[in-house]
Design an enzyme around this catalytic site. Structure first.
Site, PDB file in Angstrom:
ATOM      1  N   GLU A 103       6.337 -33.997  -1.682  1.00 63.59           N
ATOM      2  CA  GLU A 103       5.096 -33.527  -2.299  1.00 63.59           C
ATOM      3  C   GLU A 103       5.423 -32.845  -3.625  1.00 63.59           C
ATOM      4  OE1 GLU A 103       2.397 -34.762  -1.341  1.00 63.59           O
ATOM      5  OE2 GLU A 103       1.376 -33.443   0.079  1.00 63.59           O
TER       6      GLU A 103
ATOM      7  N   SER B 232      -0.270  -0.886  -6.122  1.00 60.09           N
ATOM      8  CA  SER B 232      -0.178  -2.076  -6.951  1.00 60.09           C
ATOM      9  C   SER B 232       0.565  -1.783  -8.253  1.00 60.09           C
ATOM     10  CB  SER B 232      -1.581  -2.602  -7.284  1.00 60.09           C
ATOM     11  OG  SER B 232      -2.267  -2.978  -6.115  1.00 60.09           O
TER      12      SER B 232
ATOM     13  N   HIS C  83       0.804  -1.215   0.000  1.00 57.10           N
ATOM     14  CA  HIS C  83       0.000   0.000   0.000  1.00 57.10           C
ATOM     15  C   HIS C  83       0.844   1.276   0.000  1.00 57.10           C
ATOM     16  CE1 HIS C  83      -3.366  -2.633   0.642  1.00 57.10           C
ATOM     17  NE2 HIS C  83      -4.196  -1.626   0.640  1.00 57.10           N
TER      18      HIS C  83
ATOM     19  N   LYS D 187     -14.257  -8.423  -8.965  1.00 57.38           N
ATOM     20  CA  LYS D 187     -13.381  -9.248  -9.795  1.00 57.38           C
ATOM     21  C   LYS D 187     -12.718 -10.349  -8.976  1.00 57.38           C
ATOM     22  CE  LYS D 187     -10.024  -8.631 -13.520  1.00 57.38           C
ATOM     23  NZ  LYS D 187      -9.252  -7.639 -14.291  1.00 57.38           N
ATOM     24  N   ASP D 188     -12.244  -9.992  -7.772  1.00 53.69           N
ATOM     25  CA  ASP D 188     -11.651 -10.997  -6.889  1.00 53.69           C
ATOM     26  C   ASP D 188     -12.696 -12.012  -6.424  1.00 53.69           C
ATOM     27  OD1 ASP D 188      -9.111  -9.963  -7.055  1.00 53.69           O
ATOM     28  OD2 ASP D 188      -9.324  -8.686  -5.293  1.00 53.69           O
TER      29      ASP D 188
END
Length: 431
Positions: free
Chosen positions: A291, A223, A219, A247-248
């Site tokens: 894994e 972004s 922040h 959108k998220d």
């Protein structure tokens, strides 16, 4: 991140005003994920994966707390306690499968998130601290995932712990004492299981704390975006809410569809069948593998098969095992130096034609090949393929990227984010 056109939060409800004056939590939420946080208007769906990683962590923490209520960290009953969860605890099978597959989905979204950062130059100034904190999160994830894999105390759990902690014994002088200190003994046993369970429970909360720092650091400069161009005017941004919350939300819905489909219909697809056999220190599995999300790094470890020394003298300077361990850890640690290895002034790979070729036709295939080789036995041709892929992996970051960043001629950048989106100059779009 502060812009003169950012909206200031003024609660209308008297109760919210009272709360905000004494504990500015509503103001914090508004400025962090609300309309008070301006975001570049051209973010694509690759920017959804940070939120998805946070959602995956929440799934892991919630399911992990429930599982810890029923799990017994004792080598005599650990395997049976997992079976008890699966068979006797109400919805225990779902909680266990959600936790088990949630780890895989967590790594999937984080790997995509990292590759997005690599391609779009999200590690470049002024966002170096965001990237460095992200690498710390990744290291903590790897440690947490390894310790969680040990807890079911199946065959692959036990022998995975034996092999992974055996890496430390390759360190000269202090290696073996360090391994014994980590395990609390000479081999994985009760002390090791207690330690791994305690740390596996604790580390997700540490990860959550570092994620808060990660978001806080985000922040400050704001972004990044697919063009890599700085925000220049209000028309370059939109409020985070409702545009990107919607959108998220859509991205989260798609993520949960895949997650639920795997959890319900193919819960063991990403696991190893040997881990449904109780741990037996006297029976070594035919092929020990970690894994799937560790396989590229495991392939780098196995790529070193020859000791480094003085020819024709038999004097070994660096054993192959130590070189493999150093290379495996080095393949992750070099991410810390990436902001200073890539000196190109252009961030986005979309405007770097030479970088784009090496990224899509060099780095990405090498990582995929390493993943395949990591799952294969240490024999030809897999060893040779892993050696070639590992060599390119290191060359990409240490040799190719610094050279490309100096000799490459980037494509012309748009003058603003608005121009990249609308095709119109900033002044004309604003008018």
């Amino acid at each position: 991140m502060s812009f003169p056109w950012a909206q200031q939060y003024t609660p209308q409800n008297p109760v919210m005003q009272w709360v905000d004056e004494r504990l500015p939590l509503p103001r914090l939420v508004y400025n962090a994920v609300g309309a008070g946080y301006p975001v570049p208007r051209n973010l694509n769906y690759f920017w959804n994966f940070g939120v998805l990683a946070g959602a995956a962590l929440m799934i892991q923490i919630i399911t992990g707390i429930i599982l810890a209520m029923h799990y017994a960290a004792n080598v005599g009953v650990a395997f049976n306690s997992v079976e008890h969860i699966m068979r006797d605890v109400p919805a225990g099978w779902f909680i266990r499968y959600a936790h088990m597959n949630g780890a895989s989905f967590f790594f999937i979204v984080v790997y995509i998130h990292m590759f997005r950062g690599l391609y779009f130059g999200s590690y470049k100034a002024p966002r170096e601290m965001i990237w460095l904190l992200g690498v710390v999160i990744f290291l903590l994830m790897m440690a947490t995932g390894f310790m969680g894999y040990v807890l079911p105390w199946g065959q692959m759990s036990f022998w995975g712990a034996q092999v992974i902690t055996g890496f430390f014994s390759a360190i000269p002088v202090v290696g073996e004492p360090l391994r014994q200190w980590l395990l609390g003994g000479f081999a994985p046993d009760q002390a090791a299981l207690n330690r791994f369970f305690s740390l596996h429970y604790l580390l997700p909360f540490v990860i959550a704390g570092v994620i808060i720092l990660h978001i806080w650091a985000l922040h400050i400069p704001g972004s990044s975006n697919p063009t890599g161009v700085h925000i220049k005017a209000e028309s370059d941004t939109v409020p985070f809410h409702p545009y990107y919350t919607a959108k998220d939300g859509f991205g989260l819905g798609v993520f949960l569809i895949f997650f639920v489909a795997i959890t319900f219909f193919a819960p063991n697809m990403l696991g190893h069948p040997d881990n449904y056999i109780p741990a037996n220190p006297l029976s070594t599995p035919a092929h020990i593998v970690p894994e799937w999300y560790y396989l590229p790094f495991y392939a780098i470890l196995k790529a070193f098969t020859v000791d480094f020394g003085i020819p024709f003298t038999g004097i070994v300077i660096i054993p192959a095992k130590l070189m493999g361990v150093l290379a495996m850890f080095g393949s992750i640690l070099l991410f810390f130096f990436l902001p200073w290895l890539d000196t190109s002034p252009v961030r986005s790979g979309n405007y770097r034609p030479l970088f784009k070729k090496f990224f899509w036709f060099g780095l990405v295939p090498s990582v995929l090949i390493l993943g395949v080789c990591g799952a294969m036995p240490a024999e030809q041709p897999w060893v040779l393929l892993s050696q070639l892929a590992a060599a390119y992996y290191f060359a990409h970051f240490l040799i190719i990227l610094p050279i490309v960043s100096r000799i490459e001629k980037p494509l012309p950048l748009p003058n603003s984010i608005t121009e990249a989106v609308t095709g119109k100059p900033l002044q004309e779009a604003a008018a």
